[in-house]
Design a protein around this motif. Structure first.
Motif, PDB file in Angstrom:
ATOM      1  N   LEU A  44     -29.191  23.072  17.949  1.00 48.82           N
ATOM      2  CA  LEU A  44     -29.791  23.481  19.229  1.00 48.82           C
ATOM      3  C   LEU A  44     -30.410  22.291  19.939  1.00 48.82           C
ATOM      4  N   LEU A  45     -31.161  21.453  19.209  1.00 44.53           N
ATOM      5  CA  LEU A  45     -31.780  20.288  19.835  1.00 44.53           C
ATOM      6  C   LEU A  45     -30.727  19.287  20.302  1.00 44.53           C
ATOM      7  N   ARG A  46     -29.667  19.126  19.531  1.00 42.98           N
ATOM      8  CA  ARG A  46     -28.601  18.211  19.940  1.00 42.98           C
ATOM      9  C   ARG A  46     -27.966  18.679  21.250  1.00 42.98           C
ATOM     10  N   TRP A  47     -27.769  19.962  21.378  1.00 44.26           N
ATOM     11  CA  TRP A  47     -27.198  20.537  22.605  1.00 44.26           C
ATOM     12  C   TRP A  47     -28.090  20.214  23.803  1.00 44.26           C
ATOM     13  N   LEU A  48     -29.392  20.330  23.628  1.00 44.58           N
ATOM     14  CA  LEU A  48     -30.327  20.023  24.709  1.00 44.58           C
ATOM     15  C   LEU A  48     -30.328  18.528  25.034  1.00 44.58           C
ATOM     16  N   GLU A  49     -30.295  17.701  24.010  1.00 39.22           N
ATOM     17  CA  GLU A  49     -30.269  16.255  24.226  1.00 39.22           C
ATOM     18  C   GLU A  49     -29.023  15.838  24.995  1.00 39.22           C
ATOM     19  N   GLU A  50     -27.901  16.451  24.675  1.00 41.91           N
ATOM     20  CA  GLU A  50     -26.657  16.131  25.367  1.00 41.91           C
ATOM     21  C   GLU A  50     -26.702  16.504  26.841  1.00 41.91           C
ATOM     22  N   ARG A  51     -27.607  17.416  27.191  1.00 45.97           N
ATOM     23  CA  ARG A  51     -27.778  17.826  28.591  1.00 45.97           C
ATOM     24  C   ARG A  51     -29.009  17.185  29.230  1.00 45.97           C
ATOM     25  N   ASP A  52     -29.478  16.145  28.595  1.00 43.18           N
ATOM     26  CA  ASP A  52     -30.551  15.292  29.114  1.00 43.18           C
ATOM     27  C   ASP A  52     -31.865  16.048  29.282  1.00 43.18           C
ATOM     28  N   TYR A  53     -32.217  16.791  28.236  1.00 40.99           N
ATOM     29  CA  TYR A  53     -33.523  17.454  28.174  1.00 40.99           C
ATOM     30  C   TYR A  53     -34.408  16.734  27.159  1.00 40.99           C
ATOM     31  N   ALA A  54     -35.665  16.549  27.537  1.00 38.16           N
ATOM     32  CA  ALA A  54     -36.678  16.076  26.598  1.00 38.16           C
ATOM     33  C   ALA A  54     -37.322  17.284  25.942  1.00 38.16           C
ATOM     34  N   VAL A  55     -37.505  17.218  24.633  1.00 41.14           N
ATOM     35  CA  VAL A  55     -38.006  18.364  23.867  1.00 41.14           C
ATOM     36  C   VAL A  55     -39.330  17.987  23.206  1.00 41.14           C
ATOM     37  N   HIS A  56     -40.324  18.846  23.389  1.00 45.46           N
ATOM     38  CA  HIS A  56     -41.630  18.640  22.777  1.00 45.46           C
ATOM     39  C   HIS A  56     -42.112  19.941  22.134  1.00 45.46           C
ATOM     40  N   GLU A  57     -42.819  19.807  21.043  1.00 46.74           N
ATOM     41  CA  GLU A  57     -43.462  20.972  20.425  1.00 46.74           C
ATOM     42  C   GLU A  57     -44.560  21.466  21.362  1.00 46.74           C
ATOM     43  N   ALA A  58     -44.562  22.766  21.639  1.00 45.49           N
ATOM     44  CA  ALA A  58     -45.425  23.299  22.696  1.00 45.49           C
ATOM     45  C   ALA A  58     -46.904  23.064  22.420  1.00 45.49           C
ATOM     46  N   LEU A  59     -47.321  23.273  21.188  1.00 43.09           N
ATOM     47  CA  LEU A  59     -48.745  23.226  20.878  1.00 43.09           C
ATOM     48  C   LEU A  59     -49.272  21.801  20.787  1.00 43.09           C
ATOM     49  N   SER A  60     -48.590  20.948  20.042  1.00 42.41           N
ATOM     50  CA  SER A  60     -49.072  19.586  19.834  1.00 42.41           C
ATOM     51  C   SER A  60     -48.641  18.630  20.927  1.00 42.41           C
ATOM     52  N   GLY A  61     -47.549  18.970  21.618  1.00 39.86           N
ATOM     53  CA  GLY A  61     -47.007  18.058  22.610  1.00 39.86           C
ATOM     54  C   GLY A  61     -46.168  16.951  22.018  1.00 39.86           C
ATOM     55  N   GLY A  62     -46.025  16.938  20.687  1.00 43.05           N
ATOM     56  CA  GLY A  62     -45.244  15.895  20.037  1.00 43.05           C
ATOM     57  C   GLY A  62     -43.757  16.051  20.280  1.00 43.05           C
ATOM     58  N   PRO A  63     -43.023  14.936  20.392  1.00 44.97           N
ATOM     59  CA  PRO A  63     -41.581  15.008  20.641  1.00 44.97           C
ATOM     60  C   PRO A  63     -40.821  15.507  19.420  1.00 44.97           C
ATOM     61  N   LEU A  64     -39.707  16.170  19.688  1.00 45.49           N
ATOM     62  CA  LEU A  64     -38.803  16.612  18.633  1.00 45.49           C
ATOM     63  C   LEU A  64     -37.402  16.121  18.962  1.00 45.49           C
ATOM     64  N   ALA A  65     -36.662  15.770  17.919  1.00 42.88           N
ATOM     65  CA  ALA A  65     -35.294  15.285  18.100  1.00 42.88           C
ATOM     66  C   ALA A  65     -34.389  15.912  17.058  1.00 42.88           C
ATOM     67  N   SER A  66     -33.102  15.929  17.356  1.00 38.29           N
ATOM     68  CA  SER A  66     -32.138  16.534  16.439  1.00 38.29           C
ATOM     69  C   SER A  66     -32.041  15.774  15.133  1.00 38.29           C
ATOM     70  N   THR A  67     -32.503  14.514  15.127  1.00 42.97           N
ATOM     71  CA  THR A  67     -32.461  13.707  13.910  1.00 42.97           C
ATOM     72  C   THR A  67     -33.683  13.894  13.013  1.00 42.97           C
ATOM     73  N   ASP A  68     -34.688  14.641  13.489  1.00 35.96           N
ATOM     74  CA  ASP A  68     -35.863  14.929  12.668  1.00 35.96           C
ATOM     75  C   ASP A  68     -35.497  15.879  11.533  1.00 35.96           C
ATOM     76  N   ARG A  69     -36.351  15.936  10.526  1.00 35.70           N
ATOM     77  CA  ARG A  69     -36.153  16.923   9.459  1.00 35.70           C
ATOM     78  C   ARG A  69     -36.587  18.286   9.989  1.00 35.70           C
ATOM     79  N   LEU A  70     -35.648  19.206  10.093  1.00 29.68           N
ATOM     80  CA  LEU A  70     -35.884  20.473  10.778  1.00 29.68           C
ATOM     81  C   LEU A  70     -35.582  21.693   9.920  1.00 29.68           C
ATOM     82  N   ASP A  71     -35.300  21.496   8.629  1.00 29.32           N
ATOM     83  CA  ASP A  71     -34.867  22.628   7.815  1.00 29.32           C
ATOM     84  C   ASP A  71     -35.933  23.694   7.657  1.00 29.32           C
ATOM     85  N   GLY A  72     -37.217  23.374   7.859  1.00 23.45           N
ATOM     86  CA  GLY A  72     -38.275  24.375   7.757  1.00 23.45           C
ATOM     87  C   GLY A  72     -39.014  24.601   9.055  1.00 23.45           C
TER      88      GLY A  72
END
Length: 283
Positions: free
Chosen positions: A244-272
């Motif tokens: 899902l994050l890769r799809w957004l990145e390919e469409r030139d969207y910046a993704v941040h965690e809503a509460l902390s404001g920290g960035p998220l990327a498809s290369t992060d550890r996301l299994d949990g």
């Protein structure tokens, strides 16, 4: 501690029997949270009418989602979501439930904006329509269909008896309901929408399918997106958080965690991962 827990449970149940829950809801944070009646304190159904922040609802307190509204239990993520709505906005609410967020969208967007909801469960849809009728917003509507990546019908069901927020499409077909599904792109074409400013998606693992069915609309309008990102739920539907994050990145969207404001990327550890994300178009 067990004795205290049992006593608190008895007190909570006593408050419900005595009809004191309305006063407790009004008292809000003044009363210790441990004494606030919980969903299990209420028989099904337990209907109450309430007005919260100028919006009226009929609420079944045996359901967790509606209990949250009644007792004014709001999380910080919801505040982040509502802060994205400006007067005049056109806002899409995918996974509307009984209409709490949708009606707040309508209130914030104002008469020059509009709020459009999608709720696939027929019983929940009727409840949402009833709540809309209690209010006087002329800029809100809810559609009794699901959104996905293609048109058809899919099995839909309840995963938790006392939490309508866990309702979902059932990939194994055991849901008990067959509901119509279309794409957001198709809906936009059918209804001649000329703008979309924000899309909120909370559909228990179906989020990536909703996005794929909204690809043309997202490319055209470049709305902000507020999405529940739960790897386990996505995996249940054959998708993944990384995909899902890769799809957004390919469409030139910046993704941040809503509460902390920290960035998220498809290369992060996301299994949990289990978080709400804010997705903002670059440029």
């Amino acid at each position: 501690m067990r004795l205290i827990g049992r006593l608190a449970k008895a007190v909570r149940r006593g408050f419900v029997i005595a009809g004191l829950d309305q006063a407790i809801a009004v008292a809000g944070p003044v009363l210790p949270a441990i004494l606030r009646p919980r969903t299990e304190s209420y028989p099904q159904p337990s209907m109450r009418r309430a007005t919260r922040k100028g919006i009226s609802y009929d609420l079944d307190l045996s359901d967790y989602v509606q209990w949250l509204v009644y007792y004014g239990v709001e999380d910080d993520q919801r505040g982040k979501l509502l802060a994205l709505v400006q007067p005049g906005s056109t806002v899409i609410d995918v996974g509307t439930n009984i209409g709490n967020v949708l009606l707040n969208f309508a209130q914030l967007a104002g008469p020059q904006g509009q709020a459009i909801g999608f709720e696939a469960n027929p019983a929940t849809l009727r409840h949402c329509q009833s709540n809309i009728a209690l209010n006087r917003f002329a800029n809100v509507r809810v559609e009794g269909i699901g959104l996905g990546e293609s048109e058809g019908t899919l099995s839909f069901g309840r995963a938790a008896a006392t939490n309508s927020g866990a309702d979902r499409f059932m990939p194994d077909g055991t849901g008990g309901l067959m509901v119509p599904v279309i794409t957001l792109d198709s809906y936009v074409d059918q209804h001649d929408l000329t703008r979309i400013d924000l899309i909120k998606i909370d559909v228990e693992g179906f989020e990536f399918k909703v996005l794929r069915g909204a690809e043309q609309s997202i490319a055209r309008f470049r709305p902000r997106l507020f999405i529940e990102l739960c790897h386990d739920n996505l995996a249940e539907q054959g998708d993944s958080a990384a995909g899902l994050l890769r799809w957004l990145e390919e469409r030139d969207y910046a993704v941040h965690e809503a509460l902390s404001g920290g960035p998220l990327a498809s290369t992060d550890r996301l299994d949990g991962v289990f978080a709400d994300i804010v997705c903002t178009p670059r440029g």
